[in-house]
Design a protein around this motif. Sequence first.
Motif, PDB file in Angstrom:
ATOM      1  N   ARG A   1       6.873 -63.632  82.653  1.00 12.67           N
ATOM      2  CA  ARG A   1       7.566 -62.924  83.735  1.00 12.67           C
ATOM      3  C   ARG A   1       8.632 -63.802  84.372  1.00 12.67           C
ATOM      4  O   ARG A   1       8.563 -65.031  84.299  1.00 12.67           O
ATOM      5  N   LYS A   2       9.607 -63.139  84.961  1.00 12.35           N
ATOM      6  CA  LYS A   2      10.645 -63.825  85.726  1.00 12.35           C
ATOM      7  C   LYS A   2      10.581 -63.289  87.140  1.00 12.35           C
ATOM      8  O   LYS A   2      10.444 -62.086  87.352  1.00 12.35           O
ATOM      9  N   PHE A   3      10.712 -64.170  88.102  1.00 12.54           N
ATOM     10  CA  PHE A   3      10.543 -63.825  89.507  1.00 12.54           C
ATOM     11  C   PHE A   3      11.537 -62.752  89.929  1.00 12.54           C
ATOM     12  O   PHE A   3      12.751 -62.954  89.879  1.00 12.54           O
ATOM     13  N   PHE A   4      11.031 -61.582  90.319  1.00 19.31           N
ATOM     14  CA  PHE A   4      11.814 -60.428  90.789  1.00 19.31           C
ATOM     15  C   PHE A   4      12.879 -59.977  89.792  1.00 19.31           C
ATOM     16  O   PHE A   4      13.935 -59.501  90.176  1.00 19.31           O
ATOM     17  N   ARG A   5      12.605 -60.118  88.506  1.00 22.35           N
ATOM     18  CA  ARG A   5      13.546 -59.671  87.471  1.00 22.35           C
ATOM     19  C   ARG A   5      12.831 -58.809  86.446  1.00 22.35           C
ATOM     20  O   ARG A   5      11.624 -58.887  86.275  1.00 22.35           O
ATOM     21  N   VAL A   6      13.614 -58.015  85.744  1.00 19.86           N
ATOM     22  CA  VAL A   6      13.108 -57.221  84.625  1.00 19.86           C
ATOM     23  C   VAL A   6      13.348 -58.022  83.353  1.00 19.86           C
ATOM     24  O   VAL A   6      14.445 -58.529  83.123  1.00 19.86           O
ATOM     25  N   VAL A   7      12.320 -58.154  82.528  1.00 19.74           N
ATOM     26  CA  VAL A   7      12.418 -58.904  81.280  1.00 19.74           C
ATOM     27  C   VAL A   7      12.683 -57.915  80.141  1.00 19.74           C
ATOM     28  O   VAL A   7      12.030 -56.876  80.056  1.00 19.74           O
ATOM     29  N   GLU A   8      13.648 -58.242  79.281  1.00 20.50           N
ATOM     30  CA  GLU A   8      13.976 -57.397  78.131  1.00 20.50           C
ATOM     31  C   GLU A   8      13.971 -58.235  76.865  1.00 20.50           C
ATOM     32  O   GLU A   8      14.305 -59.416  76.897  1.00 20.50           O
TER      33      GLU A   8
ATOM     34  N   ARG B   1       9.644 -54.701  87.000  1.00 17.39           N
ATOM     35  CA  ARG B   1      10.146 -55.819  87.801  1.00 17.39           C
ATOM     36  C   ARG B   1       9.001 -56.775  88.138  1.00 17.39           C
ATOM     37  O   ARG B   1       7.906 -56.353  88.492  1.00 17.39           O
ATOM     38  N   ASN B   2       9.281 -58.058  87.962  1.00 17.22           N
ATOM     39  CA  ASN B   2       8.340 -59.129  88.287  1.00 17.22           C
ATOM     40  C   ASN B   2       7.132 -59.155  87.340  1.00 17.22           C
ATOM     41  O   ASN B   2       6.081 -59.671  87.695  1.00 17.22           O
ATOM     42  N   ARG B   3       7.267 -58.591  86.162  1.00 23.51           N
ATOM     43  CA  ARG B   3       6.199 -58.593  85.154  1.00 23.51           C
ATOM     44  C   ARG B   3       6.737 -59.166  83.852  1.00 23.51           C
ATOM     45  O   ARG B   3       7.936 -59.162  83.603  1.00 23.51           O
ATOM     46  N   GLY B   4       5.845 -59.597  82.993  1.00 24.82           N
ATOM     47  CA  GLY B   4       6.231 -60.090  81.680  1.00 24.82           C
ATOM     48  C   GLY B   4       5.970 -59.039  80.617  1.00 24.82           C
ATOM     49  O   GLY B   4       5.566 -57.921  80.908  1.00 24.82           O
ATOM     50  N   LEU B   5       6.207 -59.420  79.365  1.00 20.56           N
ATOM     51  CA  LEU B   5       5.964 -58.531  78.233  1.00 20.56           C
ATOM     52  C   LEU B   5       4.775 -59.056  77.430  1.00 20.56           C
ATOM     53  O   LEU B   5       4.663 -60.254  77.200  1.00 20.56           O
ATOM     54  N   ASN B   6       3.919 -58.142  76.999  1.00 22.39           N
ATOM     55  CA  ASN B   6       2.820 -58.483  76.113  1.00 22.39           C
ATOM     56  C   ASN B   6       2.514 -57.246  75.268  1.00 22.39           C
ATOM     57  O   ASN B   6       1.694 -56.414  75.636  1.00 22.39           O
ATOM     58  N   PHE B   7       3.213 -57.121  74.155  1.00 23.19           N
ATOM     59  CA  PHE B   7       3.107 -55.958  73.282  1.00 23.19           C
ATOM     60  C   PHE B   7       2.705 -56.381  71.873  1.00 23.19           C
ATOM     61  O   PHE B   7       2.973 -57.499  71.454  1.00 23.19           O
ATOM     62  N   THR B   8       2.097 -55.458  71.148  1.00 25.84           N
ATOM     63  CA  THR B   8       1.864 -55.606  69.719  1.00 25.84           C
ATOM     64  C   THR B   8       2.697 -54.542  69.022  1.00 25.84           C
ATOM     65  O   THR B   8       2.576 -53.355  69.335  1.00 25.84           O
ATOM     66  N   LEU B   9       3.550 -54.970  68.089  1.00 30.59           N
ATOM     67  CA  LEU B   9       4.412 -54.071  67.330  1.00 30.59           C
ATOM     68  C   LEU B   9       3.890 -53.978  65.900  1.00 30.59           C
ATOM     69  O   LEU B   9       3.702 -55.002  65.246  1.00 30.59           O
ATOM     70  N   GLU B  10       3.637 -52.763  65.431  1.00 23.76           N
ATOM     71  CA  GLU B  10       3.192 -52.525  64.057  1.00 23.76           C
ATOM     72  C   GLU B  10       4.101 -51.475  63.431  1.00 23.76           C
ATOM     73  O   GLU B  10       4.311 -50.409  64.013  1.00 23.76           O
TER      74      GLU B  10
END
Length: 129
Positions: free
Chosen positions: A50-57, A105-114
């Motif tokens: 995550r990044k502080f108060f940002r959207v992660v793409e 916003r203010n969250r990270g990414l944690n996905f599984t892509l298949e």
Amino acid sequence: MMYFVRIISVAIAIVSFLGVVFGSHDGSTTFGVLKKGARLLHKEEIVVPRKFFRVVEKKINFQPQLHKISAIVITDNSESKGGKASLLEGGPTANFAVILFKSARNRGLNFTLEIFDVAPDCFRCKTSG
């Protein structure tokens, strides 16, 4: 006076109901149809802090392959379930895909892509029936 109290109560109930219905999206998505016998072409864990108060793409480019894609299964593994995935190009019936992962916003990414290919045709099914 009681009329206004009822209107406010109904409005609060409607907003609460809509929040439960539309707010419970877990971020997991499936593009296409996953049929029995389809083979797994690609599996990847997409993890971005995550990044502080940002959207992660993060944009993932699945390069063209010999086999066509039948399904793309994306699972949100985060506890917050705030992220989403969008198919920008290609996908099912194509042999490539471009997918954009976006967090809340203010969250990270944690996905599984298949990514799965088209299930092969059953030769016995065609000849016996």
